[in-house]
Design a protein around this motif. Structure first.
Motif, PDB file in Angstrom:
ATOM      1  N   ALA A 232      56.821 111.338 -69.101  1.00 28.47           N
ATOM      2  CA  ALA A 232      57.187 110.960 -67.733  1.00 28.47           C
ATOM      3  C   ALA A 232      57.415 112.163 -66.825  1.00 28.47           C
ATOM      4  N   THR A 233      57.404 113.378 -67.382  1.00 30.48           N
ATOM      5  CA  THR A 233      57.444 114.571 -66.529  1.00 30.48           C
ATOM      6  C   THR A 233      56.059 114.949 -66.034  1.00 30.48           C
ATOM      7  N   THR A 304      69.974 107.103 -63.876  1.00 28.89           N
ATOM      8  CA  THR A 304      68.698 107.410 -63.229  1.00 28.89           C
ATOM      9  C   THR A 304      67.987 108.538 -63.964  1.00 28.89           C
ATOM     10  N   GLU A 305      68.733 109.564 -64.357  1.00 33.45           N
ATOM     11  CA  GLU A 305      68.162 110.687 -65.094  1.00 33.45           C
ATOM     12  C   GLU A 305      67.561 110.239 -66.417  1.00 33.45           C
ATOM     13  N   ARG A 306      68.115 109.168 -66.986  1.00 33.48           N
ATOM     14  CA  ARG A 306      67.693 108.692 -68.306  1.00 33.48           C
ATOM     15  C   ARG A 306      66.763 107.486 -68.224  1.00 33.48           C
ATOM     16  N   ASP A 307      66.203 107.248 -67.056  1.00 32.75           N
ATOM     17  CA  ASP A 307      65.285 106.128 -66.850  1.00 32.75           C
ATOM     18  C   ASP A 307      63.868 106.676 -66.723  1.00 32.75           C
ATOM     19  N   HIS A 308      63.073 106.501 -67.757  1.00 30.26           N
ATOM     20  CA  HIS A 308      61.712 107.034 -67.754  1.00 30.26           C
ATOM     21  C   HIS A 308      60.725 106.093 -67.071  1.00 30.26           C
ATOM     22  N   VAL A 309      61.073 104.815 -66.971  1.00 24.97           N
ATOM     23  CA  VAL A 309      60.162 103.840 -66.364  1.00 24.97           C
ATOM     24  C   VAL A 309      59.867 104.211 -64.908  1.00 24.97           C
ATOM     25  N   ARG A 310      60.876 104.712 -64.207  1.00 23.37           N
ATOM     26  CA  ARG A 310      60.693 105.029 -62.789  1.00 23.37           C
ATOM     27  C   ARG A 310      59.665 106.137 -62.579  1.00 23.37           C
ATOM     28  N   ASN A 311      59.400 106.928 -63.622  1.00 20.63           N
ATOM     29  CA  ASN A 311      58.444 108.029 -63.513  1.00 20.63           C
ATOM     30  C   ASN A 311      57.132 107.746 -64.245  1.00 20.63           C
TER      31      ASN A 311
END
Length: 683
Positions: A232-233, A304-311
């Motif tokens: 996700a990065t 939010t930092e630990r939510d990979h779906v958003r990215n």
């Protein structure tokens, strides 16, 4: 993946359906040459389009010596200083790669498993840990990836997340430190980060002399979660990931729409995975994690930092998802949201869905798994055109060891179909169908934290006070659910706090994998099979398994939970006004299940789902407004399929008697107590 024992108002209770770890010693004395993969046996599977002829397809072969392979350790600079010691944290990377390719100057790809478990808890069904010789050189790499793939021209890299094993820093349970631990290694493999030959020295280690920079990340549970986060990065060089039973959003691991699941704070997990040095110096990091992830379930920047779906839109890698549909550790909603987000962004992907709990495919479909994974890595890391990217995208276990395939998942004819509850006979369940209830129709139940989904399903044909149940007539033909359901309820509570559970159930007898027993659907055998080459310290031979089955009178298909106090804002719980009606939608976990002809489909709405959800501070009675309550269920064929299945002649079926193993009985003593992150079958 991490699994705390459920807490209820300070009392520690056993988690019935999941088991504590049992660790067996690796048979380190076995020395075997690279072996051919045995042909899979068992029930037939649906035919797939023919792959290219093996005569014309390139395939990596075991031509390199595993015994003579280069085994080395590198420490990669993460650019972070999580432990606050004034210097950049370095993460340890243990690498094994063919000596022959290095001597020839030929560059090779890397398979990587980044994990917090290599020292504390072990990996795989046998709890394997890394081992080292007297000089600190790596000897054993857990699992079969090194044994199988290094002779075939790959390197394997086992990364210790920050704060774990031989790495600096502090583990922050899914946050920036976790992701950067692995991303920095991908960067190093592509010449964008610094690596060193020791933890504190200045001698540089360079990877660009021996690797192409093509990386495939794999891992189960926490390891697979890290793979999701790194993908996700959008990091360059990561060509594919294989997340197995992995988290896509840490919030949804500890909470479900505001409702707390188990001990709903992640900070305690670092106590298990951080090494002794890290535990002594990382208290401040743990405090920050605890403060940023409140038990209330309110959404914070830490989540939010630990939510990979958003990215998901940043993902460049292909994704091969594997998940157990009855995984009550990393629940099936985790793969569903990730899959849907990847699909929305056109990410190349593949999926396997089993009937197991938190189990690796190596332990429920071994021969097919190794063969498929081999072809997957050959294609995405070596560039071989072997046709795997043109094959059906989904493999789904329909019954123990019986699999089917789908070219697209969910199938393209799937449509969200609105099913509505209505009152039934006074002494029985309500009706589930397409017709809306008469305005003013209601049903009332009282939360009972001592009962859960299995109790509700067993009592579906009785109007018991702890749940509201609604059933279809027996089906005249099978009905397939494929994807994620949503249940909208309008409920009036009697208290200021209330939790809700919604469950879809297949009512009818069946034989399924016993996901509630030790092994979560598998039994580990004494015999071993070998998957690659071995050395005295690193065996390629692992204990065989077989399906552990149970005869049941009903099968829970999908689940969802919510705090009614989040009805207006999913990120913020608010006190409820007793006597006021609230409308909210519960998200149910993704699934793919066929309800056979003769069975019934049930929707159950209850309060606290025992052992899966912590109860609210007060125990409410809730009244459902049936005219403003409905389920949207993804049915293959949509509403016409439901109409066909619920019309015409149908066979009579017995009521859903509670049968052994999954009947809600108390667990044996072996399952009582805390479950370590990734314990037992979960590793």
């Amino acid at each position: 993946m991490p699994m705390p024992t459920r807490r209820t108002r300070g009392a520690r209770l056993p988690y019935r359906t999941l088991v504590a770890a049992t660790t067996a010693a690796l048979l380190a004395t076995l020395v075997t040459p690279a072996v051919a993969q045995p042909e899979p046996s068992g029930p037939s599977v649906t035919a797939a389009p023919a792959a290219p002829s093996t005569a014309s397809v390139r395939e990596s072969r075991p031509v390199h010596s595993f015994a003579d392979a280069i085994r080395e350790s590198v420490w990669v600079d993460t650019g972070l200083d999580g432990d606050g010691d004034g210097r950049a944290d370095r993460v340890a990377v243990d690498i094994v790669r063919p000596r022959e390719t290095a001597a020839a100057g030929r560059k090779i790809p890397v398979i990587m498993d980044a994990s917090p478990y290599y020292a504390c808890c072990g990996r795989g069904n046998e709890g394997q840990k890394k081992t080292y010789d007297a000089d600190g050189n790596p000897v054993q790499f857990p699992l079969f990836y090194d044994n199988f793939f290094v002779p075939r021209g790959y390197a394997f890299a086992a990364v210790d997340l920050a704060g774990t094993n031989r790495s600096d820093g502090c583990d922050d349970v899914g946050g920036r430190s976790d992701v950067q631990s692995a991303k920095a290694v991908v960067d190093w493999l592509n010449g964008r980060a610094r690596g060193y030959t020791s933890r504190t020295g200045d001698t540089r280690a360079r990877a660009t002399t021996w690797t192409t920079g093509n990386v495939g990340m794999i891992g189960k549970s926490w390891d697979g979660t890290v793979a999701n986060g790194v993908a996700a990065t959008g990091v360059e060089g990561l060509k594919t990931i294989v997340p197995i039973g992995a988290i896509s959003s840490w919030y949804d691991y500890f909470h479900s729409q505001g409702a707390p699941l188990y001990n709903a704070n992640p900070s305690w997990l670092s106590e298990y995975v951080n090494g002794p040095e890290a535990q002594a110096r990382c208290g401040a990091v743990q405090d920050r994690v605890a403060a940023g992830t409140p038990y209330s379930g309110d959404w914070t920047t830490a989540w939010t930092e630990r939510d990979h779906v958003r990215n998901a839109g940043k993902v460049r890698a292909s994704v091969f998802v594997v998940h157990g549909q009855q995984d009550l550790n990393v629940r099936a909603g985790q793969f569903g949201r990730w899959w849907d987000a990847l699909a929305a962004h056109g990410v190349e992907r593949k999926i396997w869905l089993s009937q197991t709990g938190h189990v690796d495919p190596f332990d429920f479909r071994r021969a097919d798994w190794v063969r498929t994974l081999h072809r997957w890595f050959d294609h995405y890391l070596l560039g071989h055109d072997n046709g795997i990217d043109r094959e059906p995208v989904a493999d789904i276990e329909r019954a123990p060891d019986r699999w089917t395939t789908d070219r697209h998942w969910p199938p393209r004819t799937t449509a969200a179909t609105t099913l509505r509850p209505a009152p039934g006979a006074e002494a029985g369940p309500g009706v589930l169908g397409r017709a809306p209830a008469v305005p003013g129709s209601t049903v009332t139940f009282t939360d009972d934290p001592a009962l859960g989904e299995l109790d509700w399903a067993a009592r579906i044909d009785s109007a018991t006070p702890e749940k509201a149940g609604f059933v279809t007539r027996p089906l005249s033909r099978e009905l397939r659910i494929s994807g994620s359901s949503k249940v909208t309820v309008t409920a009036t509570p009697t208290t200021a706090t209330a939790h809700l559970s919604a469950v879809l159930v297949d009512l009818g007898p069946d034989t399924i994998r016993d996901y509630g027993a030790p092994g979560e659907g598998i039994t580990t055998l004494a015999d071993r099979s070998c998957w690659g080459a071995s050395t005295l310290g690193d065996s390629a031979c692992f204990k065989e398994t077989e399906a552990r089955t149970a005869d049941v009178g009903y099968t829970v298909v999908s689940r969802g939970w919510a705090d009614l106090g989040t009805w207006a804002d999913p990120g913020k719980e608010r006190p409820l006004t007793p006597g006021r009606a609230y409308t909210m939608t519960l998200d149910l976990a993704s699934t793919d299940h066929v309800v056979p002809a003769g069975h019934r489909l049930a929707l159950i709405v209850g309060g606290t789902d025992k052992d899966l959800l912590d109860p609210p501070s007060t125990i409410p009675t809730l009244t459902l407004d049936l005219a403003r309550t409905w389920a949207k269920v993804p049915l293959v064929g949509g509403a016409p399929a439901f109409a066909r299945a619920t019309s015409g002649p149908h066979p009579a079926v017995p009521s859903p008697t509670a049968l052994p193993s999954l009947s809600g009985a108390e667990p044996p003593a072996a399952v009582v107590g805390p479950r370590l992150p990734g314990a037992g079958a979960a590793r």
